[in-house]
Design a protein around this motif. Structure first.
Motif, PDB file in Angstrom:
ATOM      1  N   ASN A   1       0.822  -1.204   0.000  1.00 54.56           N
ATOM      2  CA  ASN A   1       0.000   0.000   0.000  1.00 54.56           C
ATOM      3  C   ASN A   1       0.862   1.262   0.000  1.00 54.56           C
ATOM      4  N   CYS A   2       1.846   1.292   0.862  1.00 51.85           N
ATOM      5  CA  CYS A   2       2.679   2.492   0.972  1.00 51.85           C
ATOM      6  C   CYS A   2       3.619   2.640  -0.221  1.00 51.85           C
ATOM      7  N   ALA A   3       4.023   1.544  -0.827  1.00 45.81           N
ATOM      8  CA  ALA A   3       4.850   1.617  -2.038  1.00 45.81           C
ATOM      9  C   ALA A   3       4.069   2.267  -3.179  1.00 45.81           C
ATOM     10  N   PHE A   4       2.759   2.078  -3.174  1.00 48.17           N
ATOM     11  CA  PHE A   4       1.923   2.692  -4.206  1.00 48.17           C
ATOM     12  C   PHE A   4       2.047   4.208  -4.195  1.00 48.17           C
ATOM     13  N   TYR A   5       2.188   4.791  -3.007  1.00 48.96           N
ATOM     14  CA  TYR A   5       2.336   6.242  -2.895  1.00 48.96           C
ATOM     15  C   TYR A   5       3.634   6.745  -3.523  1.00 48.96           C
ATOM     16  N   ALA A   6       4.629   5.900  -3.608  1.00 52.58           N
ATOM     17  CA  ALA A   6       5.940   6.286  -4.124  1.00 52.58           C
ATOM     18  C   ALA A   6       5.935   6.298  -5.648  1.00 52.58           C
ATOM     19  N   ASP A   7       5.086   7.091  -6.228  1.00 56.94           N
ATOM     20  CA  ASP A   7       4.988   7.251  -7.677  1.00 56.94           C
ATOM     21  C   ASP A   7       6.353   7.682  -8.221  1.00 56.94           C
TER      22      ASP A   7
END
Length: 133
Positions: free
Chosen positions: A91-97
């Motif tokens: 989930n948090c890796a998704f934020y790392a566009d």
């Protein structure tokens, strides 16, 4: 482009007090975020340092809880924790566009911090509940 950058900086500065002022975070984190003056690398460093504190809390709570459980419940806790880590990380890796720049890095780090702090509190609450039974 310059106006977009200014808008992002203004939004970060506007959000910072709310994040840093959240009661689940330490006073040191609030001070660190205030001292960062909206400088993104400094803010990211603050978030990463605060994450270490809550990760230690989480690990301590996990260990304490595991010591209180039966073998079967301990296996269930291990399975749940592994799935929670997978979820948090994905989930948090998704934020790392990759095209999101430092703001995306900040949002990803903030996601990890928030999720870790919440999970630590959750496990601590379970410890208290288990102690009552």
């Amino acid at each position: 482009m310059k106006s977009k950058l200014l808008l992002v900086a203004a939004l970060v500065c506007a959000c910072t007090p709310a994040i840093a002022g959240d009661s689940k975070f330490t006073k040191q984190f609030t001070i660190c975020m205030n001292d960062s003056s909206g400088v993104m690398p400094d803010m990211i460093a603050c978030v990463e340092e605060e994450t270490k504190i809550h990760d230690a809390r989480l690990n301590g709570a996990y260990k304490t809880l595991g010591e209180q459980l039966t073998r079967e419940r301990k296996k269930a806790l291990l399975a749940a924790q592994r799935l929670w880590i997978q979820y948090r990380d994905a989930n948090c890796a998704f934020y790392a566009d990759p095209d999101g720049g430092q703001m995306a890095t900040f949002r990803s780090a903030e996601c990890v911090l928030d999720a870790t702090a919440i999970r630590a509190m959750e496990l601590e609450d379970i410890i208290e509940y288990e102690a009552v039974d």
